[in-house]
Design an enzyme around this catalytic site. Structure first.
Site, PDB file in Angstrom:
ATOM      1  N   LYS A   1     -44.559 -16.115  41.734  1.00 19.34           N
ATOM      2  CA  LYS A   1     -45.907 -15.820  42.201  1.00 19.34           C
ATOM      3  C   LYS A   1     -46.236 -14.457  41.626  1.00 19.34           C
ATOM      4  O   LYS A   1     -45.505 -13.491  41.837  1.00 19.34           O
ATOM      5  CB  LYS A   1     -45.960 -15.785  43.730  1.00 19.34           C
ATOM      6  CG  LYS A   1     -47.334 -15.438  44.266  1.00 19.34           C
ATOM      7  CD  LYS A   1     -47.364 -15.482  45.788  1.00 19.34           C
ATOM      8  CE  LYS A   1     -48.741 -15.146  46.308  1.00 19.34           C
ATOM      9  NZ  LYS A   1     -48.798 -15.229  47.793  1.00 19.34           N
TER      10      LYS A   1
ATOM     11  N   ASP B   1     -51.626 -18.118  60.330  1.00 20.88           N
ATOM     12  CA  ASP B   1     -52.437 -18.888  59.391  1.00 20.88           C
ATOM     13  C   ASP B   1     -51.751 -20.215  59.050  1.00 20.88           C
ATOM     14  O   ASP B   1     -51.624 -20.574  57.889  1.00 20.88           O
ATOM     15  CB  ASP B   1     -52.715 -18.076  58.123  1.00 20.88           C
ATOM     16  CG  ASP B   1     -53.918 -18.597  57.337  1.00 20.88           C
ATOM     17  OD1 ASP B   1     -54.758 -19.304  57.938  1.00 20.88           O
ATOM     18  OD2 ASP B   1     -54.018 -18.298  56.133  1.00 20.88           O
TER      19      ASP B   1
END
Length: 160
Positions: free
Chosen positions: A20, A118
């Site tokens: 990432k 989340d």
């Protein structure tokens, strides 16, 4: 590839990884918050929590080395299935399995003083053998402050 060394794994294995890449000049969050996210991902060692095996900087980019979750998110899997004419959503049996695995990950986080904030299909990742990992700790929160454990979070962040 990397050699897995997480104590919860039964034995060391060779696995593929994903990178990432975060351009820190484009990140709206405070660098300290990004650092906390990376630190949390590196400290976690549970099969249902996406772990960061290593991180490094190059110029203004932060690189995170994580397990490769080939199938992508549950949102991606459901979208692909719909495009192939397999219907909307996910079969109840599959959904039950995925949710159970997510709950194991959340239990681990809560036992270690974290909340995710989340949890959604886009943050639940799947790999080829069917392993499930909860990801995206950008809005996670520490429940432990000043060595005291709080029972509730006082703010709301994450996806409405």
């Amino acid at each position: 590839v990397y050699l897995a060394t997480c104590p919860s794994m039964k034995h060391s294995t060779i696995k593929s990884v994903a990178l990432k890449i975060m351009d820190l000049e484009q990140v709206t969050a405070d660098i300290a918050e990004v650092s906390k996210e990376v630190q949390m991902m590196r400290m976690c060692c549970h099969a249902n929590i996406l772990r960061c095996h290593a991180s490094f900087m190059s110029n203004s980019s932060l690189y995170l080395v994580m397990p490769l979750m080939e199938k992508g998110s549950c949102v991606h899997v459901m979208h692909s299935a719909k495009q192939r004419g397999l219907g909307e959503g996910m079969a109840e049996e599959w959904l039950g399995y995925v949710l159970l695995e997510v709950l194991h990950g959340l239990e681990y986080l809560h036992e270690n003083g974290h909340i995710h904030r989340d949890v959604k299909a886009g943050n639940v990742l799947l790999d080829r053998p069917g392993n499930v990992a909860l990801a995206d700790f950008g809005v996670s929160s520490w429940l432990i402050q000043a060595s005291l454990r709080h029972r509730t979070a006082k703010t709301f962040v994450g996806t409405p």
